[in-house]
Design an enzyme around this catalytic site. Sequence first.
Site, short mmCIF file in Angstrom:
data_model
loop_
_atom_site.label_atom_id
_atom_site.label_comp_id
_atom_site.label_asym_id
_atom_site.label_seq_id
_atom_site.Cartn_x
_atom_site.Cartn_y
_atom_site.Cartn_z
CB ALA A 118 -25.42 -23.83 -11.60
CE LYS A 119 -25.27 -31.74 -9.90
NZ LYS A 119 -23.84 -32.09 -10.06
#
Length: 429
Positions: A118-119
């Site tokens: 994720a980011k």
Amino acid sequence: MNSSMNHYKEPAPILDKENPFESMMERFEIAAKIIGLDQGIYNYLKAPTKQVITSVPIVMDDGKLEVFEGYRVIHNDILGPSKGGIRYAPDVTLDEMKALAAWMTWKCAIVNIPFGGAKGGIKCDPSLMSQNELERLTRRFTSNMLDVFGPDRDIPAPDMNTNEQTMAWIMDTYSMHSKKTETAVVTGKPTLIGGSLGRKEATGRGVMTVALGALSKIGIKPENAVAAIQGFGNVGSITAHALYEKGVKVVALSDINGAIFNSNGFNIAELIEHVERHKTLIDYQNAEVISNEELLELQCDILIPAAKEDQITSKNAKKLKCKIIAEGANGPTTAKADPILQTKGILVIPDILTNAGGVTVSYFEWVQDRMGYFWTLDRVNRRLDRMMHEAFVNVYKSAAKYDVSLRIGAYIIAIEKVAQTLKLRGIYA
Ligand code: NAD
């Protein structure tokens, strides 16, 4: 808040200044083709699982209301809860988040930890904001993300312009809503509230491990090796120090203000102290000032880009004179530069392997939080060294098996692991 499935479109032709998501997809497509990835699984992996864009209103210190745009992209969570940093910067874009989230999926798979990728980020200029404004921004963003974040769902960490304090605010806000302290909801926290020893140094230490591994593969002893490092922040300075302690001569270093060179090598401990006092390398005595471009083109054994993306492009790749590139930064080499470096015989240790030490110790932090039992620094470092070494050996084996670059070898390991997991779990419908 909106959350939606993203449908894949053919990437636009790649220009030299690359869109990070397209750059990631170019490599993904090469690896997918080589292993004959099933078309359905290919379609599943090329699109992020979830993309959230959220509006973050806060009252500024002068009483005015301002609204910021926040993002969280979960590329994939089939291996476990998704993991990835949160960055605050004026040029944050959804495409950048998508690329960085996918890189996190591949990174976690390569170092064999049970996390997806994720980011996230907020489009803002933190240099123009007070601590109080940053705290309100972080807490409101966290409250918008209560359905996304969670120790078993999605676990943020620091990234550009966010730090231990930001993680403490996220942890506290999430805990207030959960009605109990949830240390494992973020990593990269202060040790006083559940952070791990060795986390701050982990990425640089991992870069050192793979850099020494690559030197040994081409028969160069650390004490005979010469290194140049771009960037002197967390990754660059800790990598420089770790290599210096192993006897490597670090002859060039840089920060945003420019680069310094000394053919006799620098005393890195002294340079770190200098930067703490003066905030830049550039006025350090006993050094020749050179440009960042000159640093990249120096004759050396190992070049470590540890600043930002798109530094080695089709324009300067031909001019590089190093034997090894160890990518401390995320995405420092454009997809167009890859074949040029390969033709020149430069060994590129890809970012998704080289800088995976940070997420590895984030995993250790999450494990320690959940056990409520904290490890010694020695235990953290020994386990990190072992996992980075194993990942390095596996990437080498994969590259040799398929007769491809280490980068494509690394993508193949990651894609195969995620694809096999998906086949075992099946598609819930
Ligand atoms: P940082 O902000 O601590 O340091 C960045 C350094 O690069 C600074 O010295 C800055 O002056 C320099 N810099 C910026 N622009 C430059 C330019 N144009 N030319 C030369 N130097 C320049 O950041 P960091 O945490 O060290 O991260 C560096 C890179 O490593 C980023 O790509 C980041 O995504 C990646 N990374 C970091 C971690 C981590 O744990 N910190 C983990 C994985 C990957």
